[in-house]
Design an enzyme around this catalytic site. Structure first.
Site, PDB file in Angstrom:
ATOM      1  N   ASP A 114     -33.759 -66.299  34.395  1.00  0.00           N
ATOM      2  CA  ASP A 114     -32.415 -65.856  34.036  1.00  0.00           C
ATOM      3  C   ASP A 114     -32.381 -65.826  32.520  1.00  0.00           C
ATOM      4  O   ASP A 114     -32.332 -66.859  31.863  1.00  0.00           O
ATOM      5  CB  ASP A 114     -31.356 -66.829  34.575  1.00  0.00           C
ATOM      6  CG  ASP A 114     -29.953 -66.509  34.047  1.00  0.00           C
ATOM      7  OD1 ASP A 114     -29.792 -65.484  33.354  1.00  0.00           O
ATOM      8  OD2 ASP A 114     -29.023 -67.287  34.334  1.00  0.00           O
ATOM      9  N   LYS A 145     -29.360 -60.866  22.747  1.00  0.00           N
ATOM     10  CA  LYS A 145     -29.460 -60.045  23.958  1.00  0.00           C
ATOM     11  C   LYS A 145     -28.632 -58.765  23.828  1.00  0.00           C
ATOM     12  O   LYS A 145     -28.972 -57.727  24.378  1.00  0.00           O
ATOM     13  CB  LYS A 145     -28.974 -60.906  25.136  1.00  0.00           C
ATOM     14  CG  LYS A 145     -28.991 -60.265  26.495  1.00  0.00           C
ATOM     15  CD  LYS A 145     -28.681 -61.316  27.563  1.00  0.00           C
ATOM     16  CE  LYS A 145     -28.261 -60.730  28.880  1.00  0.00           C
ATOM     17  NZ  LYS A 145     -27.968 -61.760  29.890  1.00  0.00           N
TER      18      LYS A 145
HETATM   19  P1  ATP Z   1     -24.741 -64.138  30.057  1.00  0.00           P
HETATM   20  O1  ATP Z   1     -24.692 -64.354  31.511  1.00  0.00           O
HETATM   21  O2  ATP Z   1     -23.504 -63.521  29.516  1.00  0.00           O
HETATM   22  O3  ATP Z   1     -25.982 -63.522  29.557  1.00  0.00           O
HETATM   23  P2  ATP Z   1     -25.257 -66.921  29.892  1.00  0.00           P
HETATM   24  O4  ATP Z   1     -25.919 -66.753  31.207  1.00  0.00           O
HETATM   25  O5  ATP Z   1     -26.032 -67.550  28.816  1.00  0.00           O
HETATM   26  O6  ATP Z   1     -24.706 -65.562  29.356  1.00  0.00           O
HETATM   27  P3  ATP Z   1     -23.638 -68.944  31.054  1.00  0.00           P
HETATM   28  O7  ATP Z   1     -24.659 -69.991  30.827  1.00  0.00           O
HETATM   29  O8  ATP Z   1     -23.365 -68.504  32.431  1.00  0.00           O
HETATM   30  O9  ATP Z   1     -23.909 -67.701  30.108  1.00  0.00           O
HETATM   31  O10 ATP Z   1     -22.246 -69.422  30.456  1.00  0.00           O
HETATM   32  C1  ATP Z   1     -22.162 -69.887  29.163  1.00  0.00           C
HETATM   33  C2  ATP Z   1     -20.731 -69.811  28.740  1.00  0.00           C
HETATM   34  O11 ATP Z   1     -19.952 -70.636  29.586  1.00  0.00           O
HETATM   35  C3  ATP Z   1     -20.544 -70.321  27.329  1.00  0.00           C
HETATM   36  O12 ATP Z   1     -19.594 -69.550  26.676  1.00  0.00           O
HETATM   37  C4  ATP Z   1     -20.017 -71.718  27.556  1.00  0.00           C
HETATM   38  O13 ATP Z   1     -19.233 -72.169  26.488  1.00  0.00           O
HETATM   39  C5  ATP Z   1     -19.171 -71.495  28.782  1.00  0.00           C
HETATM   40  N1  ATP Z   1     -18.900 -72.735  29.508  1.00  0.00           N
HETATM   41  C6  ATP Z   1     -19.798 -73.567  30.059  1.00  0.00           C
HETATM   42  N2  ATP Z   1     -19.180 -74.614  30.627  1.00  0.00           N
HETATM   43  C7  ATP Z   1     -17.841 -74.417  30.434  1.00  0.00           C
HETATM   44  C8  ATP Z   1     -16.667 -75.154  30.774  1.00  0.00           C
HETATM   45  N3  ATP Z   1     -16.741 -76.291  31.408  1.00  0.00           N
HETATM   46  N4  ATP Z   1     -15.478 -74.634  30.400  1.00  0.00           N
HETATM   47  C9  ATP Z   1     -15.395 -73.484  29.725  1.00  0.00           C
HETATM   48  N5  ATP Z   1     -16.458 -72.748  29.379  1.00  0.00           N
HETATM   49  C10 ATP Z   1     -17.666 -73.210  29.724  1.00  0.00           C
HETATM   50 MG    MG Z   2     -25.728 -65.486  32.814  1.00  0.00          MG
END
Ligand code: ATP
Ligand code: MG
Length: 833
Positions: free
Chosen positions: A7, A68
């Site tokens: 991922d 990205k």
């Molecule tokens: P993308 O899918 O867009 O490429 P990613 O897979 O890296 O990005 P995720 O890991 O799914 O993204 O999510 C990260 C986001 O979720 C960040 O903005 C983070 O601050 C937010 N996040 C994580 N935990 C929480 C929470 N408990 N409350 C609010 N936001 C959160």
């Molecule tokens: Mg993601």
């Protein structure tokens, strides 16, 4: 082949692998399953993942994140230009016009393409997978947002190649989630039920994706997708950062945006605050010490205020949900479940809105962070011959409708035709027929640019070469195969010229139609969808419309263009195609990037070895310094201890001065030099630690033989040979004399001197008497055939009562006679009738 799913997130990445036990998300070298999407460049090496993230404040200009978003984009792209102003690192234009990042690496200014940077991140993820699987990894499945266009997808594919990965499929993130969900809910729906419709929502850092899937046992069909690339965790962070920038501007007169370091810290703190606000609705503090110009800043915020600030963003939640419902013509009652994943799906206000829209509780069956990686690994397992996966198939959709245009002689100008409407099943191939006398170009483009989160609608131009007229001078029939492949990328996969050799009635086929025909459909997709049809009719006509249309077209096009069918003999000639794709790296450039990545991996490895060698010196210094005044104190005389202490202190100073930055061999030599002094002391200590036990073992062995010698006239041993027993006696006595003398000498000697006898010598003595004496004393007593009925007893045989008095083989540490006893114990069973 390896079975791995990556991922590749905007903010963080996850790696899942398939092993005998199933799909597993694996941890990196920090025992963390989450690897931050960060790459940091230094004067000697790169750091990737957690090590890079830790440098985001200290080395902010050379630590890149959020890259990205730049895949497949021109540097001049307005999106890139506006993102650029919010970044603390620099972007630059690549010679091709695409986006690169500018950093200091190895003390030189370097520009790396986005493919190279993502390639670096993938190199790290690949290593994580390799250390989990303990074998090289190449085959994998990588996730991309479902809204990525062809140029963005091809750019990620190039990055995979740079990292030495063989990406079997670029998988849409929500599709990966669908597959992961399918595995959890294997029996969805029960056989007699109609397909179940599940909505998936992934709210990550960079965007918001929604998809709708029909589940029918192992057959999963995505029906529609929608997204908003301006609604993600990062957008909430931006709002918070802007709010505090303004507040600190007024309160402390600070221009936060003028200081990259301060801005990065504020982002970090705002993200933390955002997460805390998801769990807590009361006032929460935000404090940063020495924030800027030595000023400490502090403020507070609560969830209610945050939601007010984000009202505009939160209002965007409904749009994509409404869009998928409209596209599929489904009603809210048709939805079986709404599954949410992605970090930002934890924001309560978002959950409320989604739940309210569907009028139902949201489902969180999957791990919100790891579902994408797990789905990708599962897809890889399905593609791998090495794994047996329960019958699962998944059909995705084309996110944007794709058209082809070309110059048409008959219509004197441009013609075009939509080849893949939005939500058409994918992967999918179609064959189009053209009548031409010369080479021609097809231009593929997205025909609804308004829907596109990308500035250019052009996908690419495909020149069909070597087209010549028929022998008769008429146009030749050219069959062109177009495809949306497994990566969701459009291509003209092949073209062929149908040469007419002979017609039975001398009739020439006439050019009747210049519009392309869709002759072939992917039978794989047809197969799945047809099965749903009877049950799904009531839901949506759109559901399978595309495929049924294709099926019709296929039939229609079985007929040739003429009304009367002449007998035609034909020969097919493959035609070369020249691809001209936007932002596609040339193979030379790609090869150079592959080579450079290899060099940088090697450089990182050398730097790691150099650092390890340096750390070994440092560790040895600290370890020895402690021990010299602790456990080792007794084993070194005062003069030597002082010299060694001084040497250690000098080395410690050297490590901070001249020794700060040396070649690996210098550290290795330094350690050897220290060990030359330290090793003998340490050895004396180890000898003293182990010596008592070695003497004890030898003593016990001697005593045992002595007991047997004493008792040798008893019935138990009266079969032993007297001469041999005498020899044993002598051996044992000699050993005892040896032991006593060594013990005495050692006891009267100072511990600071090398021992008079080494542990190894004592152990050798123990072995020696065992080999000399054991064969004699353990000779079995001649067998007396016991009466038959007694054989059923499992009792001692030949008077060997237990093993207490038996000497022990120091090698095997197994009581003598055990084997024999076992053999004897088996006898009764053999005798049983
Ligand atoms: P993308 O899918 O867009 O490429 P990613 O897979 O890296 O990005 P995720 O890991 O799914 O993204 O999510 C990260 C986001 O979720 C960040 O903005 C983070 O601050 C937010 N996040 C994580 N935990 C929480 C929470 N408990 N409350 C609010 N936001 C959160
Ligand atoms: Mg993601």
């Amino acid at each position: 082949m390896s079975v791995v799913g990556f991922d590749l997130g905007f903010q963080s990445c996850y790696v899942a692998v398939a092993r005998a036990g199933g799909i597993e998300t694996v941890a990196n070298e920090y025992s963390d399953r989450c690897t931050p999407s960060f790459v940091s460049f230094g004067p000697r090496n790169r750091s990737i993942g957690a090590a890079a993230k830790s440098q985001v404040v200290t080395n902010c200009k050379n630590t890149v994140q959020s890259f990205k978003q730049f895949h497949g984009r021109a540097f001049s792209d307005s999106y890139v230009q506006s993102a650029k102003s919010n970044l603390v690192y620099d972007l630059a234009q690549m010679p091709s016009g695409s986006t690169g990042i500018k950093v200091m690496y190895m003390e030189e200014e370097r520009v790396f393409s986005i493919e190279q940077v993502t390639g670096m991140l993938l190199t790290k993820l690949k290593e994580t997978a390799e250390s989990a699987l303990k074998k090289p990894v190449a085959d994998c499945v990588i996730s991309v947002p479902s809204y990525f266009t062809d140029a963005e997808r091809r750019s990620v594919m190039d990055a995979a190649q740079i990292a030495g990965l063989n990406c079997l499929r670029l998988m849409n993130e929500t599709t990966a989630v669908t597959l992961a969900y399918g595995i959890y809910k294997q029996d969805l729906p029960a056989p007699e039920e109609k397909p179940r419709i599940v909505v998936f929502v992934d709210l990550g850092h960079s965007g918001y994706q929604v998809s709708v899937c029909a589940f029918n046992k192992g057959k999963l069909k995505i029906l529609a997708t929608a997204f908003d690339s301006e609604l993600g965790g990062k957008d909430f962070d931006d709002i918070l950062v802007n709010h505090f920038c303004e507040e600190f501007g007024k309160k402390y007169k600070l221009d936060v945006k003028s200081k990259p370091r301060a801005l990065v810290r504020l982002y970090q703190e705002c993200e933390k605050l955002k997460k805390l606000m998801s769990a807590n609705s009361s006032d929460l503090p935000l404090n940063i010490e020495c924030f800027m110009n030595d000023i400490d800043v502090s403020s507070k915020l609560n969830r209610g205020q945050f939601e007010e600030m984000c009202a505009g963003l939160l209002a965007k939640v409904e749009g994509p949900l409404r869009s998928v419902m409209e596209q599929t013509k489904l009603k809210k009652e048709d939805i079986y479940a709404v599954e949410i994943v992605g970090g930002a799906s934890r924001i309560p206000a978002i959950k409320e809105r989604i739940s309210k829209f569907f009028g139902k509780e949201l489902s969180t069956t999957l791990n919100a962070d790891e579902a994408v990686a797990r789905g990708c690994a599962l897809q890889c397992a399905i593609l791998s011959p090495a794994f047996k996966v329960r019958e699962f198939s998944i059909t995705d959709v084309v996110p944007y409708s794709i058209s082809l245009k070309w110059n048409s002689a008959a219509e004197e100008g441009l013609s075009d035709c939509e080849v893949f409407p939005k939500n058409h099943a994918a992967p999918f191939s179609k064959v189009l027929t053209f009548y031409r006398k010369e080479p021609f170009t097809l231009e593929a483009y997205y025909n609804s640019p308004k829907e596109l989160p990308y500035p250019s609608a052009t996908i690419g131009r495909f020149l069909i070469q070597n087209v010549v007229p028929q022998a008769s001078g008429e146009s030749a029939k050219v069959k062109v195969k177009v495809r949306v492949n497994v990566h969701g990328v459009f291509s003209v996969s092949s073209a062929s010229l149908v040469e007419v050799l002979k017609t039975a009635e001398g009739e020439e086929p006439m050019e009747t139609d210049q519009t392309p025909k869709e002759e072939e459909v992917d039978s794989h997709c047809l197969h799945h969808t047809v099965q749903y049809l009877p049950r799904l009719k009531s839901f949506s006509s759109l559901l399978f419309q595309t495929t049924t249309e294709d099926a019709k077209q296929e039939k229609k096009n079985d007929q040739p263009p003429q009304a009367k069918k002449p007998k035609v003999k034909t020969k097919t000639v493959e035609l070369p195609i020249e691809n001209n794709l936007d932002w596609q790296l040339s193979s030379e450039v790609l090869n150079m990037f592959v080579e450079n990545e290899g060099k940088m991996i090697m450089q990182d490895k050398l730097e790691k070895e150099r650092n390890d060698a340096k750390n070994n010196v440092e560790e040895y210094v600290y370890d020895m310094r402690d021990k010299l005044h602790g456990v080792l104190e007794k084993f070194v005389n005062e003069a030597d201890r002082d010299t060694f202490s001084l040497k250690l202190e000098d080395t410690e100073n050297w490590l901070y001065e001249d020794g700060e930055d040396q070649q690996k061999q210098v550290y290795i030599d330094k350690l050897a030099e220290l060990k030359k002094m330290g090793q003998p002391i340490h050895e004396r200590y180890m000898e003293a630690e182990e010596r008592p036990k070695a003497f004890e073992d030898l003593g016990r062995q001697i005593q045992m033989y002595m007991k047997i010698i004493e008792a040798y006239k008893d019935e138990q041993y009266d079969h032993l040979d007297e001469l041999e027993v005498t020899r044993v006696d002598k051996h044992v006595n000699d050993a005892m004399v040896w032991m006593n003398s060594k013990m005495n000498q050692q006891n009267s000697q100072d511990l600071t001197l090398d021992p008079v006898v080494k542990v190894e010598e004592i152990k050798a003595k123990t072995k020696e008497i065992y080999s000399a004496c054991n064969p004699v004393v353990s000779k079995p007593k001649p067998k007396v055939e016991p009466p038959k009925e007694e054989k059923t007893e499992n009792g001692p045989v030949n008077g060997q009562e237990g093993t207490e008095n038996q000497p022990c083989n120091p090698d095997k540490a197994m009581p003598a006679g055990t084997e024999q006893e076992t053999a004897e114990n088996k006898l009764p069973e053999m005798d049983i009738d």
